[in-house]
Design a protein around this motif. Sequence first.
Motif, PDB file in Angstrom:
ATOM      1  N   UNK A 138       0.793  -1.221   0.000  1.00  0.00           N
ATOM      2  CA  UNK A 138       0.000   0.000   0.000  1.00  0.00           C
ATOM      3  C   UNK A 138       0.824   1.268   0.000  1.00  0.00           C
ATOM      4  N   UNK A 139       2.023   1.229   0.591  1.00  0.00           N
ATOM      5  CA  UNK A 139       2.864   2.427   0.677  1.00  0.00           C
ATOM      6  C   UNK A 139       3.406   2.856  -0.682  1.00  0.00           C
ATOM      7  N   UNK A 140       3.131   2.078  -1.714  1.00  0.00           N
ATOM      8  CA  UNK A 140       3.657   2.408  -3.046  1.00  0.00           C
ATOM      9  C   UNK A 140       2.833   3.479  -3.750  1.00  0.00           C
ATOM     10  N   UNK A 141       1.696   3.883  -3.176  1.00  0.00           N
ATOM     11  CA  UNK A 141       0.899   4.957  -3.775  1.00  0.00           C
ATOM     12  C   UNK A 141       0.168   5.717  -2.684  1.00  0.00           C
ATOM     13  N   UNK A 142      -0.407   6.863  -3.051  1.00  0.00           N
ATOM     14  CA  UNK A 142      -1.082   7.737  -2.108  1.00  0.00           C
ATOM     15  C   UNK A 142      -2.595   7.709  -2.319  1.00  0.00           C
ATOM     16  N   UNK A 143      -3.306   8.286  -1.368  1.00  0.00           N
ATOM     17  CA  UNK A 143      -4.767   8.330  -1.464  1.00  0.00           C
ATOM     18  C   UNK A 143      -5.213   9.026  -2.738  1.00  0.00           C
ATOM     19  N   UNK A 144      -4.519  10.094  -3.129  1.00  0.00           N
ATOM     20  CA  UNK A 144      -4.912  10.847  -4.326  1.00  0.00           C
ATOM     21  C   UNK A 144      -4.875   9.971  -5.570  1.00  0.00           C
ATOM     22  N   UNK A 145      -3.954   8.994  -5.597  1.00  0.00           N
ATOM     23  CA  UNK A 145      -3.856   8.123  -6.771  1.00  0.00           C
ATOM     24  C   UNK A 145      -5.114   7.294  -6.963  1.00  0.00           C
TER      25      UNK A 145
END
Length: 250
Positions: free
Chosen positions: A147-154
Amino acid sequence: MPLYQQMVVQLQSRIESGEFGPSAVLPGELDLSRDYGVSRITAKRALDELAEAGLVKRERGRGTRVLERPGSTTMRTSIDGWLENISLMQSTTEVRLLSFDYLNAGPDIASALELPEGAEVQRSVRVRTLDGAPMSYLVCFLPGAVGRSFQAADLRSTAMLKLLERAGHGVASARQTVSATLAAPDTAQALDIHAGAPLLEVRRIARSADERVVQYIRALYRPELYHIEMSMTRKAGPDGPLWSAEEGVS
């Protein structure tokens, strides 16, 4: 759930199933109170709720009639194409991110993701809409490291499977179950339906090429907006004729 709401859900289901088609007259308050074992006041409130929802029209002396409704757009998928068609989803639906956080996995989530209990996991809750109508309620869990590979905005602009692929965790296989459930109050509010309404439930565990679990998702679909199709052929078998799913169903 209050009795009148239970009646609303059941009557709505009977309308959507075609038991009561357009212009059909629903049973009156006295008949409904007898059939459902409730008071006339409860039956009246249920009918009033259906009228407020635009499903029926109540007229003094003429009863409660089912209204003709414009056909809604329906998302269709086949069993063999169940893993989301990313381009189709992105081009035909919109997504709304309700929540995005990290937490410690409880026993059930840890087991699904094959992680130690208490391990960090990402949890996101999204609603997909089709032509402005909420279609699905998606609760997704990923191992924290994934999960740490992307952000909420993505997640607001890119499909989850596409994000996993970009991060090097492409889904190679999955196992899922399909069943039915009833809408909990928070789900019902997000999908703009009554609490207790029937939903199609899909639980899916997805693995990468190295057999690592990279996603566990619980997806709830409004059955009038999301259909599963399967073509089948009757073939001869050792114990008699058998039904077999055709390949390449669309």
